[in-house]
Write an enzyme that holds these catalytic residues in place. Sequence first.
Site, PDB file in Angstrom:
ATOM      1  N   GLN A 287      41.015 -16.550 -25.266  1.00 61.84           N
ATOM      2  CA  GLN A 287      40.553 -16.503 -26.650  1.00 61.84           C
ATOM      3  C   GLN A 287      41.731 -16.258 -27.592  1.00 61.84           C
ATOM      4  O   GLN A 287      42.563 -15.390 -27.338  1.00 61.84           O
ATOM      5  CB  GLN A 287      39.514 -15.398 -26.821  1.00 61.84           C
ATOM      6  CG  GLN A 287      38.205 -15.656 -26.096  1.00 61.84           C
ATOM      7  CD  GLN A 287      37.383 -16.742 -26.763  1.00 61.84           C
ATOM      8  OE1 GLN A 287      37.591 -17.079 -27.927  1.00 61.84           O
ATOM      9  NE2 GLN A 287      36.429 -17.308 -26.026  1.00 61.84           N
ATOM     10  N   TYR A 320      32.356 -21.242 -15.850  1.00 66.18           N
ATOM     11  CA  TYR A 320      33.478 -21.597 -16.724  1.00 66.18           C
ATOM     12  C   TYR A 320      34.273 -20.316 -16.988  1.00 66.18           C
ATOM     13  O   TYR A 320      34.546 -19.937 -18.134  1.00 66.18           O
ATOM     14  CB  TYR A 320      32.991 -22.217 -18.044  1.00 66.18           C
ATOM     15  CG  TYR A 320      32.014 -23.344 -17.881  1.00 66.18           C
ATOM     16  CD1 TYR A 320      32.454 -24.647 -17.650  1.00 66.18           C
ATOM     17  CD2 TYR A 320      30.644 -23.117 -17.958  1.00 66.18           C
ATOM     18  CE1 TYR A 320      31.547 -25.696 -17.505  1.00 66.18           C
ATOM     19  CE2 TYR A 320      29.728 -24.153 -17.816  1.00 66.18           C
ATOM     20  CZ  TYR A 320      30.188 -25.437 -17.587  1.00 66.18           C
ATOM     21  OH  TYR A 320      29.275 -26.467 -17.443  1.00 66.18           O
ATOM     22  N   GLU A 344      35.429 -21.729 -11.911  1.00 63.60           N
ATOM     23  CA  GLU A 344      36.318 -22.310 -12.907  1.00 63.60           C
ATOM     24  C   GLU A 344      36.840 -23.643 -12.393  1.00 63.60           C
ATOM     25  O   GLU A 344      37.198 -23.772 -11.220  1.00 63.60           O
ATOM     26  CB  GLU A 344      37.496 -21.363 -13.192  1.00 63.60           C
ATOM     27  CG  GLU A 344      38.651 -21.951 -13.972  1.00 63.60           C
ATOM     28  CD  GLU A 344      38.246 -22.522 -15.331  1.00 63.60           C
ATOM     29  OE1 GLU A 344      38.807 -23.570 -15.715  1.00 63.60           O
ATOM     30  OE2 GLU A 344      37.373 -21.925 -15.995  1.00 63.60           O
ATOM     31  N   ASP A 387      30.156 -19.677 -20.395  1.00 60.15           N
ATOM     32  CA  ASP A 387      31.140 -19.829 -21.480  1.00 60.15           C
ATOM     33  C   ASP A 387      31.797 -21.204 -21.360  1.00 60.15           C
ATOM     34  O   ASP A 387      32.973 -21.321 -21.006  1.00 60.15           O
ATOM     35  CB  ASP A 387      32.185 -18.716 -21.401  1.00 60.15           C
ATOM     36  CG  ASP A 387      33.159 -18.737 -22.573  1.00 60.15           C
ATOM     37  OD1 ASP A 387      32.903 -19.466 -23.553  1.00 60.15           O
ATOM     38  OD2 ASP A 387      34.189 -18.040 -22.506  1.00 60.15           O
ATOM     39  N   CYS A 414      31.560 -21.844 -28.567  1.00 59.18           N
ATOM     40  CA  CYS A 414      32.471 -22.022 -29.698  1.00 59.18           C
ATOM     41  C   CYS A 414      32.060 -23.208 -30.557  1.00 59.18           C
ATOM     42  O   CYS A 414      32.815 -23.597 -31.460  1.00 59.18           O
ATOM     43  CB  CYS A 414      33.914 -22.185 -29.215  1.00 59.18           C
ATOM     44  SG  CYS A 414      34.168 -23.635 -28.164  1.00 59.18           S
TER      45      CYS A 414
END
Length: 458
Positions: A287, A320, A344, A387, A414
């Site tokens: 982030q 993720y 991931e 995410d 996002c």
Amino acid sequence: MTSHSNPPRTGHNDTSGTQAVEGDELVVSVGPIAHGGHFVARHEGRVIFVRHAIPGEKVRVRLTDSGESSRFWRADVVEVLEASPDRVPHFWRAADSLASWNRGAPPVGGAELGHISLKRQRSLKSEVLAEQLKRLAGLDLAIEVEAVGGNHDDGLGWRTRASFAVTSKGRLGMHAHRSDVVLPVKEMPLALQGINDLRLWDVDLSGIARVEVAVPANGSRPLILLAPEEGTSPKRLHSIVSQLPGDVSVAGFDPGKGEVEQLRGRTWVQESAAGHDYRVTGEGFWQIHKDAPDTLVGAVSDYLSRGGYLEPGAAVADLYAGAGLFTAPLADAVGITGSVLSVEGSPGTSRDARKNLHGAPQVEIVQGRVERVLHQQSRSFDSLVLDPPRAGAGKTVVKQLMATGPRAIAYVSCDPASFARDLGYFHQGGWRLESLRAFDLYPHTHHLETVGLIVPAA
């Protein structure tokens, strides 16, 4: 009202009643904000997506993308004829549309709302979120976009990461919006002071195509990534490295292959959040707002813990998962009697997760696409953390998630459009949105972050 720019330049046509071409100018009244940082205007029945405006203003715009066959046109504001009371002086000359076009060049991207007061920026982002939820998920919901961190008054100095292009003369630059044009920059006001202190604009970057910079908010060693142009010699690369500050790690990287080559120091940075340290290699995801990791971990943990979905002995999954930002606090919460599956897709980032979680025996790290891993799993989970990248999870993954039978899913997003679309898929499967928060993790841009708690409707 007083104009906020110099008079318009000569040499451009007013398009009233004529066929418009790129570069022409016209006067429009500005309507509502649209997803993506544009504002809706109309000219002779055609929609124009205008950047650098505010609803209610009357402005002169320059067409940046037009054509008789186009469904809509795009434009930048070059003069304000009737200004909104929410218009403020832009903090960054290079990103100021009025000043830039007055000099004869487009503004750089990355601060497209910098001409709007922060309070109005957040209300506009709330409007976008509400519109997407209504249109794509059928929800009438008004959510306040919350300020984050201690810099509520100016929204500057929050980026721990920055991406730059290089001009044809070898100087640090940034792209204009939706353009191959690279404009030189000599400051990045949205970035931490540590990024500006590197003074990369003083370095001859000839032979480099792209520069990525990571300066961790915890004060650990920064990393500069250099993507060489094809044909750049090792000698030239090392000449550039010699011009960079000695206390900074430098690595070469190939954006296409995701490969990182050590040039000096480390190929990774050490980040900190929620009481844990994380190794993040090269371009590995983290982030970018200095306060984002703790903010998002706090929101996710609060939702799952308060609902009784995250407790000792629970089985949870982090999808993720990146380098393990959420995995580590999830492991703390479930303890050694619980289990955490961390998935991931990026091989390099998954390797980071293994290093970051090596002391947590309750964590299983799996590298692979989420849909493939879920297809191979037969177990169920008490709760999930999701995410995904900006494109969202998608219909296939949403169906798989519901099939695993969790009691709750914490969805970190996002992008309000992909989040609302996925929420629509959950609704179709009999699930509902229990709670939602929105955070202004990208001040002066159109982006925002949401954390939603999704549960079975029954």
